[in-house]
Structure formats: structure tokens, C-alpha cells
Design an enzyme around this catalytic site. Structure first.
Site, mmCIF file in Angstrom:
data_model
loop_
_atom_site.group_PDB
_atom_site.id
_atom_site.type_symbol
_atom_site.label_atom_id
_atom_site.label_comp_id
_atom_site.label_asym_id
_atom_site.label_seq_id
_atom_site.Cartn_x
_atom_site.Cartn_y
_atom_site.Cartn_z
ATOM 1 N N GLY A 166 -5.588 11.611 9.090
ATOM 2 C CA GLY A 166 -6.462 10.691 8.375
ATOM 3 C C GLY A 166 -6.579 11.063 6.903
ATOM 4 O O GLY A 166 -6.575 10.208 6.022
ATOM 5 N N HIS A 220 0.789 -1.230 0.000
ATOM 6 C CA HIS A 220 0.000 0.000 0.000
ATOM 7 C C HIS A 220 0.824 1.283 0.000
ATOM 8 O O HIS A 220 0.270 2.378 0.002
ATOM 9 C CB HIS A 220 -0.947 0.012 1.209
ATOM 10 C CG HIS A 220 -1.865 -1.165 1.223
ATOM 11 N ND1 HIS A 220 -1.561 -2.312 1.912
ATOM 12 C CD2 HIS A 220 -3.046 -1.387 0.599
ATOM 13 C CE1 HIS A 220 -2.540 -3.185 1.727
ATOM 14 N NE2 HIS A 220 -3.441 -2.658 0.941
ATOM 15 N N MET A 266 -11.503 7.717 15.594
ATOM 16 C CA MET A 266 -11.649 6.379 15.028
ATOM 17 C C MET A 266 -10.331 5.661 14.718
ATOM 18 O O MET A 266 -10.339 4.675 13.981
ATOM 19 C CB MET A 266 -12.516 6.454 13.755
ATOM 20 C CG MET A 266 -13.913 6.989 14.032
ATOM 21 S SD MET A 266 -14.937 7.073 12.556
ATOM 22 C CE MET A 266 -15.080 5.350 12.170
ATOM 23 N N GLU A 267 -9.203 6.131 15.261
ATOM 24 C CA GLU A 267 -7.911 5.549 14.859
ATOM 25 C C GLU A 267 -6.907 5.277 15.972
ATOM 26 O O GLU A 267 -6.095 4.353 15.870
ATOM 27 C CB GLU A 267 -7.215 6.461 13.822
ATOM 28 C CG GLU A 267 -7.887 6.562 12.480
ATOM 29 C CD GLU A 267 -9.033 7.578 12.449
ATOM 30 O OE1 GLU A 267 -9.149 8.373 13.411
ATOM 31 O OE2 GLU A 267 -9.825 7.570 11.489
ATOM 32 N N ARG A 285 -4.749 16.729 3.912
ATOM 33 C CA ARG A 285 -4.162 17.404 5.081
ATOM 34 C C ARG A 285 -2.690 17.058 5.213
ATOM 35 O O ARG A 285 -1.903 17.863 5.701
ATOM 36 C CB ARG A 285 -4.896 17.013 6.352
ATOM 37 C CG ARG A 285 -6.165 17.779 6.511
ATOM 38 C CD ARG A 285 -6.661 17.629 7.912
ATOM 39 N NE ARG A 285 -7.874 18.405 8.087
ATOM 40 C CZ ARG A 285 -8.638 18.327 9.153
ATOM 41 N NH1 ARG A 285 -8.323 17.491 10.129
ATOM 42 N NH2 ARG A 285 -9.704 19.062 9.267
ATOM 43 N N ARG A 339 -10.959 25.398 10.317
ATOM 44 C CA ARG A 339 -10.334 24.100 10.587
ATOM 45 C C ARG A 339 -8.828 24.154 10.403
ATOM 46 O O ARG A 339 -8.080 23.529 11.134
ATOM 47 C CB ARG A 339 -10.932 23.017 9.685
ATOM 48 C CG ARG A 339 -12.284 22.587 10.192
ATOM 49 C CD ARG A 339 -12.957 21.583 9.310
ATOM 50 N NE ARG A 339 -14.286 21.340 9.827
ATOM 51 C CZ ARG A 339 -14.681 20.204 10.388
ATOM 52 N NH1 ARG A 339 -13.868 19.189 10.462
ATOM 53 N NH2 ARG A 339 -15.888 20.076 10.878
ATOM 54 N N SER A 392 -13.170 18.986 16.734
ATOM 55 C CA SER A 392 -13.794 19.603 15.549
ATOM 56 C C SER A 392 -15.302 19.720 15.705
ATOM 57 O O SER A 392 -15.948 20.492 15.001
ATOM 58 C CB SER A 392 -13.477 18.781 14.302
ATOM 59 O OG SER A 392 -13.989 17.467 14.448
ATOM 60 N N ASP A 393 -15.865 18.929 16.606
ATOM 61 C CA ASP A 393 -17.314 18.977 16.838
ATOM 62 C C ASP A 393 -17.570 18.491 18.263
ATOM 63 O O ASP A 393 -16.659 17.999 18.924
ATOM 64 C CB ASP A 393 -18.064 18.108 15.817
ATOM 65 C CG ASP A 393 -17.535 16.695 15.762
ATOM 66 O OD1 ASP A 393 -16.617 16.442 14.966
ATOM 67 O OD2 ASP A 393 -17.997 15.852 16.541
ATOM 68 N N ARG A 402 -0.361 10.402 15.482
ATOM 69 C CA ARG A 402 -1.594 10.723 14.759
ATOM 70 C C ARG A 402 -1.937 12.185 14.993
ATOM 71 O O ARG A 402 -1.859 12.674 16.129
ATOM 72 C CB ARG A 402 -2.729 9.827 15.254
ATOM 73 C CG ARG A 402 -4.102 10.319 14.855
ATOM 74 C CD ARG A 402 -5.173 9.262 14.907
ATOM 75 N NE ARG A 402 -6.514 9.828 15.013
ATOM 76 C CZ ARG A 402 -7.146 10.507 14.044
ATOM 77 N NH1 ARG A 402 -6.554 10.706 12.887
ATOM 78 N NH2 ARG A 402 -8.356 10.990 14.240
ATOM 79 N N ILE A 403 -2.281 12.899 13.922
ATOM 80 C CA ILE A 403 -2.800 14.265 14.030
ATOM 81 C C ILE A 403 -4.177 14.228 13.370
ATOM 82 O O ILE A 403 -4.284 13.916 12.183
ATOM 83 C CB ILE A 403 -1.856 15.300 13.376
ATOM 84 C CG1 ILE A 403 -1.378 14.853 11.990
ATOM 85 C CG2 ILE A 403 -0.650 15.578 14.267
ATOM 86 C CD1 ILE A 403 -0.555 15.903 11.250
ATOM 87 N N GLY A 404 -5.212 14.479 14.157
ATOM 88 C CA GLY A 404 -6.542 14.334 13.589
ATOM 89 C C GLY A 404 -7.581 15.102 14.374
ATOM 90 O O GLY A 404 -7.261 15.879 15.271
ATOM 91 N N SER A 405 -8.828 14.863 14.023
ATOM 92 C CA SER A 405 -9.916 15.555 14.706
ATOM 93 C C SER A 405 -10.687 14.567 15.574
ATOM 94 O O SER A 405 -10.562 13.351 15.417
ATOM 95 C CB SER A 405 -10.845 16.217 13.690
ATOM 96 O OG SER A 405 -11.372 15.236 12.827
ATOM 97 N N ARG A 420 -3.245 4.614 -4.192
ATOM 98 C CA ARG A 420 -4.644 4.821 -3.797
ATOM 99 C C ARG A 420 -4.958 6.264 -3.398
ATOM 100 O O ARG A 420 -5.915 6.524 -2.655
ATOM 101 C CB ARG A 420 -5.038 3.900 -2.639
ATOM 102 C CG ARG A 420 -5.087 2.439 -3.044
ATOM 103 C CD ARG A 420 -5.449 1.560 -1.891
ATOM 104 N NE ARG A 420 -5.396 0.163 -2.317
ATOM 105 C CZ ARG A 420 -6.446 -0.654 -2.314
ATOM 106 N NH1 ARG A 420 -7.605 -0.244 -1.885
ATOM 107 N NH2 ARG A 420 -6.317 -1.898 -2.716
HETATM 108 N N1 HPA Z 1 -17.152 10.522 15.982
HETATM 109 C C1 HPA Z 1 -16.162 9.778 15.515
HETATM 110 N N2 HPA Z 1 -15.060 10.307 14.987
HETATM 111 C C2 HPA Z 1 -14.960 11.648 14.953
HETATM 112 C C3 HPA Z 1 -15.968 12.467 15.421
HETATM 113 C C4 HPA Z 1 -17.117 11.877 15.979
HETATM 114 O O1 HPA Z 1 -18.055 12.558 16.424
HETATM 115 N N3 HPA Z 1 -15.571 13.762 15.213
HETATM 116 C C5 HPA Z 1 -14.363 13.710 14.642
HETATM 117 N N4 HPA Z 1 -13.977 12.440 14.474
#
Ligand code: HPA
Length: 234
Positions: A20, A4, A180-181, A24, A217, A203-204, A87-90, A43
Site C-alpha cells: 500500500g 496514473h 482494505m485492498e 515500502r 515492522r 500489524s495490530d 499484495r504485500i501489506g498489513s 502522485r
Molecule cells: N483495519 C483495517 N485495515 C488494517 C487494519 C485494521 O485494523 N490493520 C492494518 N490494516
């Protein structure tokens, strides 16, 4: 080259940042690194290697979810000998004290993902961050004045959740946010004795329904990239 990742041996740095989103990865590489080279586009999961303050860094997209991240991290460790993986993410906030735009440093990552269930079965393994990275990231975040929380997160297998009761239990038990990671990253790092950390931007918010507008963002994401880089080379 692996199944991969198209990078040649030596193209991947010992330190790898893992957003992810592959776009980004490109944005972070072009914004924070010099001498940037595209090292993977298999990919469309873009990876770049460049230099930050004299240190070689790769920024490689991981995709969404633990099965995708697991493929990239397995190959980065086993075939390219990556030593430090961040990992750098939201993530979604799960506590009132955690606000949108805040940073979360994931000390532990609770999960019921199938890769870990298959191995540990009835055992509740505790995937946790590397202490040297966690400590350095906390110091870097404090020095920058970034509102930051350190604690447990929840690595879910679903974004569109049919089990809201699990989120409720996570909130009740002090979990800061959901993504999720991270759990799979921590489990692989434990297995192969590598250093790992997840630096996350909220992020939320699951309790308030607030979400970071798309035009904001990028700046929040930039804070997180710099905290990750400072922690990696502290
Ligand atoms: N759920 C899962 N993963 C996420 C979320 C969420 O609300 N926000 C950002 N990544």
C-alpha cells in the site's frame, strides 16, 4: 504511460508486488532486488522494477483502500499486461490464534466495497486467491518457519470503523484478519484471468489491542516480501 502510471511500455514486469505504502515499495525494491530502476513517481506512488534471482519484478505502491488499488491494478493489467499480482501489506488480527507478526495468506476476501456491490448487486461473489500462488506461498512460509495462517480475510472500506458489529460477525465466522485492498485485487484478477494473492503481516490486533512497534515492522515486512517473491517464481 497511463493516467496514473508514468512507466514506459516494457518498464513494468509481468510480476508485480503491491504494497500500500510507496515508501515500502522503495524499501522492498532496494532490499530484495538488484538492478533497481524507478519506473513510476506520478502522485508520489512510487514503482520500481528490478531483478530477483534472475526474474524481473515490479514493486508498485497501491495506496490505501480498494478505490486506490483498483486504479493501479486496472492500469497494470489492461495497459501493462501484468500477469501475477501479489499484495504485500498489513492487517489487523481477528482471531485469538492469530498473533501480531504472524503472516496471513488470504484464501478469500469478504467485502462490501462499492466497486463490487455495483457489479454483483444481490449476488455474494466470492473473491479468492490463485491456487498455484497460495500453495507456493504456504510452502515458502513453512520452509522459512514463519508462523502462518491460511484462510478468509475481510477487506473493509474503513479503517476508523463505525460498524464494529461487522468485525464481530467476521470474527464469529472465522475470518483471520482485516485490511482494505485484497478483495478488489482478487475481483480484478478474476475478471482479467490473472494470478493474484495477498500476503499480509499482522500489524495490530482487534481483540487484544496489541500493535507492532514501528521498529519491528521492517523485519516482519521483509519475511512477507520474500514469501511473495518465492511464491511468484515457484
Ligand atoms: N483495519 C483495517 N485495515 C488494517 C487494519 C485494521 O485494523 N490493520 C492494518 N490494516
Amino acid at each position: 504511460m497511463t493516467v496514473h502510471i508514468g512507466a514506459k511500455p516494457g518498464d513494468i514486469a509481468e510480476t508485480v508486488l503491491l504494497p500500500g505504502d510507496p515508501y515500502r515499495a522503495r524499501w522492498a525494491a532496494e532490499t530484495f532486488l538488484t538492478d533497481v530502476r524507478l519506473v513510476n513517481e506520478v502522485r508520489g506512488m512510487l514503482g520500481f522494477t528490478g531483478t530477483w534471482k534472475g526474474n524481473r519484478v515490479t514493486i508498485q505502491g497501491s495506496g490505501m483502500g480498494m478505490p486506490s488499488l483498483s486504479i493501479y491494478v486496472n492500469e497494470l493489467i489492461r495497459d501493462y499486461d501484468a500477469k501475477t499480482l501479489i499484495r504485500i501489506g498489513s492487517c489487523g488480527g481477528m482471531q485469538d490464534a492469530v498473533k501480531v507478526r504472524d503472516v496471513i495468506l488470504a484464501m478469500t476476501a469478504t467485502t462490501m466495497s462499492t466497486p463490487s456491490l455495483g457489479i454483483f448487486r444481490e449476488l455474494n461473489f466470492a473473491p479468492s486467491a490463485d491456487w498455484s500462488l497460495l500453495r507456493a506461498a504456504a510452502a515458502a512460509a513453512e520452509a522459512r518457519g514463519t508462523p502462518t495462517h491460511v484462510g478468509g480475510i475481510y477487506s473493509s472500506d474503513t479503517f476508523y470503523d463505525e460498524r464494529p458489529d461487522l468485525n464481530t460477525e467476521m470474527t464469529r465466522h472465522g475470518i483471520l484478519g482485516v485490511e482494505m485492498e485484497a478483495a478488489e485485487l482478487y475481483i480484478l484478477a478474476a475478471r482479467y484471468r490473472r494470478r493474484a494473492l495477498a500476503v499480509l503481516t499482522v500489524s495490530d490486533h482487534l481483540l487484544t489491542g496489541e500493535a507492532l512497534p514501528s521498529d519491528q515492522r521492517e523485519t516482519s515486512f521483509g519475511d512477507m516480501v520474500e514469501i511473495a517473491l518465492e511464491a511468484a517464481f515457484a
